[in-house]
Design an enzyme around this catalytic site. Sequence first.
Site, PDB file in Angstrom:
ATOM      1  N   GLY A 270       0.827  -1.198   0.000  1.00  0.00           N
ATOM      2  CA  GLY A 270       0.000   0.000   0.000  1.00  0.00           C
ATOM      3  C   GLY A 270       0.863   1.250   0.000  1.00  0.00           C
ATOM      4  N   MET A 272       4.925   2.954   1.828  1.00  0.00           N
ATOM      5  CA  MET A 272       6.167   2.672   2.545  1.00  0.00           C
ATOM      6  C   MET A 272       6.723   3.926   3.197  1.00  0.00           C
ATOM      7  SD  MET A 272       8.411   0.452   3.399  1.00  0.00           S
ATOM      8  CE  MET A 272       9.806   0.902   4.414  1.00  0.00           C
ATOM      9  N   GLU A 273       7.149   3.753   4.455  1.00  0.00           N
ATOM     10  CA  GLU A 273       7.497   4.895   5.313  1.00  0.00           C
ATOM     11  C   GLU A 273       8.938   5.388   5.208  1.00  0.00           C
ATOM     12  OE1 GLU A 273       6.934   1.680   6.387  1.00  0.00           O
ATOM     13  OE2 GLU A 273       8.150   1.195   8.149  1.00  0.00           O
ATOM     14  N   GLU A 307       1.804   5.992   7.498  1.00  0.00           N
ATOM     15  CA  GLU A 307       3.213   6.134   7.094  1.00  0.00           C
ATOM     16  C   GLU A 307       3.854   7.336   7.795  1.00  0.00           C
ATOM     17  OE1 GLU A 307       4.080   3.492   5.856  1.00  0.00           O
ATOM     18  OE2 GLU A 307       2.188   2.815   4.994  1.00  0.00           O
ATOM     19  N   HIS A 310       4.888   6.427  11.306  1.00  0.00           N
ATOM     20  CA  HIS A 310       6.106   5.611  11.377  1.00  0.00           C
ATOM     21  C   HIS A 310       7.354   6.469  11.625  1.00  0.00           C
ATOM     22  CE1 HIS A 310       5.257   1.421  10.755  1.00  0.00           C
ATOM     23  NE2 HIS A 310       4.692   1.558   9.576  1.00  0.00           N
TER      24      HIS A 310
HETATM   25  N1  BES Z   1       6.132  -0.804   6.128  1.00  0.00           N
HETATM   26  C1  BES Z   1       4.904  -1.087   5.492  1.00  0.00           C
HETATM   27  C2  BES Z   1       5.004  -1.318   4.031  1.00  0.00           C
HETATM   28  C3  BES Z   1       5.774  -2.481   3.494  1.00  0.00           C
HETATM   29  C4  BES Z   1       6.168  -3.551   4.219  1.00  0.00           C
HETATM   30  C5  BES Z   1       6.099  -2.461   2.167  1.00  0.00           C
HETATM   31  C6  BES Z   1       6.880  -4.583   3.658  1.00  0.00           C
HETATM   32  C7  BES Z   1       6.796  -3.485   1.598  1.00  0.00           C
HETATM   33  C8  BES Z   1       7.205  -4.559   2.349  1.00  0.00           C
HETATM   34  C9  BES Z   1       3.917   0.060   5.651  1.00  0.00           C
HETATM   35  O1  BES Z   1       4.104   0.868   6.750  1.00  0.00           O
HETATM   36  C10 BES Z   1       2.568  -0.577   5.797  1.00  0.00           C
HETATM   37  O2  BES Z   1       2.332  -1.214   6.771  1.00  0.00           O
HETATM   38  N2  BES Z   1       1.716  -0.413   4.804  1.00  0.00           N
HETATM   39  C11 BES Z   1       0.419  -1.024   4.750  1.00  0.00           C
HETATM   40  C12 BES Z   1      -0.678  -0.033   4.910  1.00  0.00           C
HETATM   41  C13 BES Z   1      -0.923   0.355   6.329  1.00  0.00           C
HETATM   42  C14 BES Z   1      -1.967   1.435   6.421  1.00  0.00           C
HETATM   43  C15 BES Z   1      -1.322  -0.802   7.201  1.00  0.00           C
HETATM   44  C16 BES Z   1       0.318  -1.702   3.412  1.00  0.00           C
HETATM   45  O3  BES Z   1       1.157  -1.444   2.565  1.00  0.00           O
HETATM   46  O4  BES Z   1      -0.603  -2.472   3.219  1.00  0.00           O
HETATM   47 ZN    ZN Z   2       3.406   0.202   8.550  1.00  0.00          ZN
END
Ligand code: BES
Ligand code: ZN
Length: 791
Positions: A270, A272-273, A307, A310
């Site tokens: 979705g 990335m932070e 994000e 984070h």
């Molecule tokens: N750190 C994640 C994104 C991520 C993790 C990207 C592992 C690629 C590999 C990010 O903070 C996250 O958790 N994104 C969620 C959305 C969030 C609102 C729960 C996502 O991408 O689904």
């Molecule tokens: Zn996250």
Amino acid sequence: MKYLPKDMNKKPKTTFLHDYQPPPFTINKVNLHFKLEEEYTTVRAELSLRRCSNSRDLILNGGPDLKLLTIALDKRPLTAEEYSLEPSQLIIKNPPQEFILQTTVRIKPHENTALEGLYRSNSIFCSQCEAEGFRKITYFLDRPDIMSIYTTTIEAHSDRYPVLLSNGNLIEKGSLDNGRHFARWHDPFPKPCYIFALVAGDLAVLTDSFTTKSGRSVELQIYSEHHNADKCGHAMRALQKAMAWDEKRFNLEYDLDLYMIVAVDDFNAGAMENKGLNIFNSKYILARPQTATDQDYEGIESVVGHEYFHNWTGDRVTCRDWFQLSLKEGLTVFRDQEFTADTSSRAIKRINDVTALRNLQFPEDAGPMAHPVRPASYVEINNFYTLTVYEKGAEVIRMLHTMLGEETFQAGMRIYIARHDGQAVTTEDFVQAMEDAWNQSAAAPVPASLEQFKIWYDQAGTPRLYINSSHDPDAGTFTLTVRQEPGPMAGSAARLSHIPLRLALLDRQGNELNLKLKGREYPASGMILHIKKATESFTFSDIKEAPIPSLLRGFSAPVELKYDYSRDDLRFLLRHDQDPFNRWEAGQRLMTASLLAQINNFQAGIEPQAEEDIIDIFRTILTPDFHPDATFKAQLLTLPSEDYLSAQMQEIDVEAIHSIRELYRRAIGRRLESLLLTTYRDNTPPRPYTYNPESAGRRRLKNLCLSYLMAARTDKAVALCLRQLDEADNMSDELSALTTLTHAGCPEREAVLAIFFEKWQHETLVMDKWFAIQATAPLTTTLERVKELMK
Ligand code: BES
Ligand code: ZN
């Protein structure tokens, strides 16, 4: 959530939490130079390393996609004997205590379809390093407990890639020969490599600013492809709202002078932070009324918030290793949930979150994928970005918040951040900070221990609470007997959890009774029982008349509550409970009981019927003055999902579940037609469309009514759908009507799908919806349709 491809070249190797060793070397400074070209990218890395153990050799992660061009130690090229190159490692043999390692590698971003590391799509260079993508960019100690200060130079062709971005602050830029230019970025905060980022391309930017509470001005930039530049306004407002909220509620202020977000179409997750440079799947940034639904608008706010949050819970304080993933994700999900709760409606947010948890995480925790919030081992970390790590992880944080209260929880957050800023830590460190805060607070039991609570991190399965009650009119006592059982997936050595059970007792008029337990008095609005034993009884005194208990208020723990409520009790709670979550829950329990009874009939060959008392309940809720909030009404009027019903059955009978749920929907549509029509009309928000929780709620209620009307499939309902489709000035209404027509299998559906296609074929995100509607239609023809669509 995330659908990351498995790396087929990796030999399955299990990594264990108990094998953790601190890093043998540290990397204090990282200097990167990227030369972006069409055929390949050349990456020069200069790492300042220092040995901090007695290990001899330095083993760096990297490959097989890296082509090593040069390697030098303290500026002297290494001879073939001084290092060895393996398929996914580079070993430097016995380097000095402290040294600078320079490598040059060549990579091919345009061939990178895994979307991990550096890739190029739609002529945009873009990176994704979490969890282990940085090793696809350069040789490195690719683990989150290596925290370094980065300086990054990017050089590329000026026309094709006018925008060159990386983390931190821009410190230099200029032009070069051959139509090329460069930009140099410096990030003053030490960070793990998984939040490194690079973006280069021809992008439009929306700029605004935010003044922090200490008076610093932060520049905010949202980058997107040029044709999407007009769709970033909502995300910008969401970002400003998130920044203000984090200052107010968590006292956390942004730390750099610049905050950038980039929206790209091709992205594995979705969003990335990355520090100061978030990268988003464009569906969580882009919105305008004609193309985005209310749900999209909501999603953008919460993901932008997530994000951003984070920055402190993930970036400044990060994870020691990937077993600790929930340290940042569970906590940040909790924070984004609270953001939404504080800025819209707490009750509604809680109901939505618990619905998702029970429909999706509970089944995960009861099936072959079950694993603890902090797993003990993994083969592929990318497969551990799960509902358990995220959503159950957030519930674990929420339980701490429930037990400690807001003030003490925030004191715990202050301790956590002050103690661990710039460090890579564990979930134990977080719990320790909370325990310390609890012990320093006046309200704590003495001594407050979270020892047993930590089991939530290490044990899989959803615990069950079996509660019985008895009232003794002579003694004036009411006793609750609580028995806990670890979930079926907890394993043979399962231990008992520490479960916060929030409750209140209601008299027959619906008033909350004063709570007296073991001579202590608690507020009538509710108290928390700490359930720690296998079985325990709690006797409340001064209870003259048998009360109705309102148990597990606000869903105070992620457990399955078994209490034998009578249907009368449930109807009573649905009307009177002061806790909105339990009010809704009472309705769900009533519906579940009724649906399951009819599913039984269906299976036994007895003609099933929609039960009269459920129709009555719907009738009551639909009366205009039942409740002022349209979203809450819509939640009350939503039948338990097929997933939830499945979870209540020993053997899942898909057909029975679907038929009975449809039977109810049809009956509601038929029997309550005029009430549904009035509700539909009364809840059409004024034009033009604006997104706000209030009008989104009214649209949700109105479109729910429409779907019940369509379940009865009267001509009137079809006409209403077609009219709504025709007249809609926003995607929520347009999509609801289209979905309802399609899912009901109406003959009109082909025509309207074709019109929708014509209208929206150039909007990628809208076309995603067009595909999704057809692929999720509960029709026998769906599989064939999906095969056709794939062509
Ligand atoms: N750190 C994640 C994104 C991520 C993790 C990207 C592992 C690629 C590999 C990010 O903070 C996250 O958790 N994104 C969620 C959305 C969030 C609102 C729960 C996502 O991408 O689904
Ligand atoms: Zn996250």
